[in-house]
Design an enzyme around this catalytic site. Sequence first.
Site, PDB file in Angstrom:
ATOM      1  N   GLU A 113       0.014  -3.450  11.147  1.00  0.00           N
ATOM      2  CA  GLU A 113       0.494  -4.443  10.180  1.00  0.00           C
ATOM      3  C   GLU A 113       1.788  -3.946   9.539  1.00  0.00           C
ATOM      4  OE1 GLU A 113       0.502  -2.991   7.036  1.00  0.00           O
ATOM      5  OE2 GLU A 113      -0.589  -1.300   7.931  1.00  0.00           O
TER       6      GLU A 113
ATOM      7  N   GLU B 288       2.004   0.134  10.598  1.00  0.00           N
ATOM      8  CA  GLU B 288       2.456  -0.452  11.859  1.00  0.00           C
ATOM      9  C   GLU B 288       1.586  -0.073  13.057  1.00  0.00           C
ATOM     10  OE1 GLU B 288       6.740  -0.425  12.657  1.00  0.00           O
ATOM     11  OE2 GLU B 288       6.993   0.603  10.729  1.00  0.00           O
TER      12      GLU B 288
END
Length: 603
Positions: A407, A549
């Site tokens: 994310e 991420e």
Amino acid sequence: MPTVGDRTSAAERAARPDGWAFPETDRLSLQRVVHARRDIRRFRADPVDDALVLRLIEAAHAGPSVGHSQPWRFVVVRDPATRARAAVMADEARLAQAAQMDPESGRHLLDLDLEGIREAPVGLVVCCDRRSPPAGVLGRATFADADMWSCACAIQNLWLTARAEGLGVGWVTLFEPAALEGLVGAPEGVATLGWLCVGWPDERPPSPGLERRGWSKRMAPEEVIIREAWTSAAPSPPPSRLGPPTARLGPPTQAAFVSARDTGDALLTPPGSLGALDRALDRLLAVRPSGLGRGPQVAVLAAADHPVAALGVSAYPTGVTRTVAEAAVAGQSYGAVAAGSAGLELVVVDAGVDGGPLEGALAIRPEAPRGDLVSGDGLAASDAERLLEGGADLAGCLGAEVVVLGEVGVANTTVAAALAAALTGADPGGLVGLGAGSDSAILDAKRQVVRRAVARAGREADPLRLLAALGGGELAVLAGVVLGAAAAGSVVVLDGLATSVAALAAVRLEPAAGAHLIAGQRSREPGHPAVLGALGLEPLLDLRLRAGEGVGAALAVGLIRQALQLRLSSARTAPGVAPPAPPGAFPQAQPGSSSWPGLRSPR
């Protein structure tokens, strides 16, 4: 002499006081059964027929009970979905207890095999019906808990009978009592005494398992005998180890769990040599019995911005989300490079990046206005449901063997902490961390915002409602990805706090999804251990990462790949137990590439 009941006379009993004894062969058999009873944790997948289960319960029902009250009740559980929910609850309690122990004992507890709930074909939840007032039951007015003791005696009867039949029984008490009572629908006033795993044993231990594993040793009889009265010479206290609603998913079958574990047991190395990695491999191979290497492995990176950023909870402006997401689409962001190096294809999802749709990303965006958590919901209820479904549709389209979650979103550690507090019931302040680049002033602002947000949302039981009230676009999409991946038979590797909170929301919606999860890492966010504990997961890596991420999860995939190579390629002591598939590496892919040109944006 009477013609019913005890037909012996006083003279007969006086002449032979030992006349009630069974023959010596029966007594020796009973001794062997008593001393051979074991707490079994490993089971075969073969079924146990109802007639045999009934014999066990009949033996339990013949146990002694205070005032002949017969307070025991037996809930027979065969439903795999219920077993899956129970297993997650037990894993959560196991991790919570390990955290309270001294470090060495805690690690030792985590090494113990507690997978019997998933593997055993039958679960028995023994309940004690305590709804009668103690004063109304002979013997309970003075010892109010004697009804619970009676149920324990019933369990021992059942356990010994099972041992005589060649069945294994494992007594699991790593449950929050209220949670287990809720699972089986026990009414108020009915208590549970834990979960009995019943099945054909896949181990035949000569001595108690905890004794063999060095957890404790059996005391000599003289050490537990106190003659006449308790004195200073009496035994010391036992040692303490305390230290500082979606469509129903079918969890993997007990046969799949047993078969997966068999592949590790047959290796020319002690069982459990790889510790937490072995547990992850067991889970992976239970979900995917054929192994890996036949289909794609994918990293899903969901990006979104959040109005809560305007409340001073982040060191970065919201434009950074778009910058990082654009770099991910180009295959150049930290997460994209990590995914590529792990052989993962990358799908970038625009779950609500400020400034309009993100070019090159799959759009699953909110449509209604979004709130800042404090004065309004983070997502409209309709958007939360639509994004959840969109993530599930995406996972179904991927058809991936492994899905890695990542994310990106400025201020999303604040959002994740708020949702984590509501889902776990933990103190909101203790779940808030610095995030990326913050200082003490920002940390104070985050704590205040999270407390106010949780207070506004309340302790709502509906996870979908909480996902709307306290979540964000990327969390809703990732929760849907977990559900869709589980339905498609994929393994899901989690990254940091945000992806784990999304997974927790998914598991609260559908507990069977929990069997598909592997915790890739534990991040530096203080709320992450609490969320992993609620999921019953141990992280594979603990490197104090702040990258987000999906970087930590991508690194864990490389570790999983190496461990799988060990599992499938090493020498075996049992030639008949073959690995599920020839070893194969994850297919290599270019960062940012996709094998699914037909993917569309969900409605």
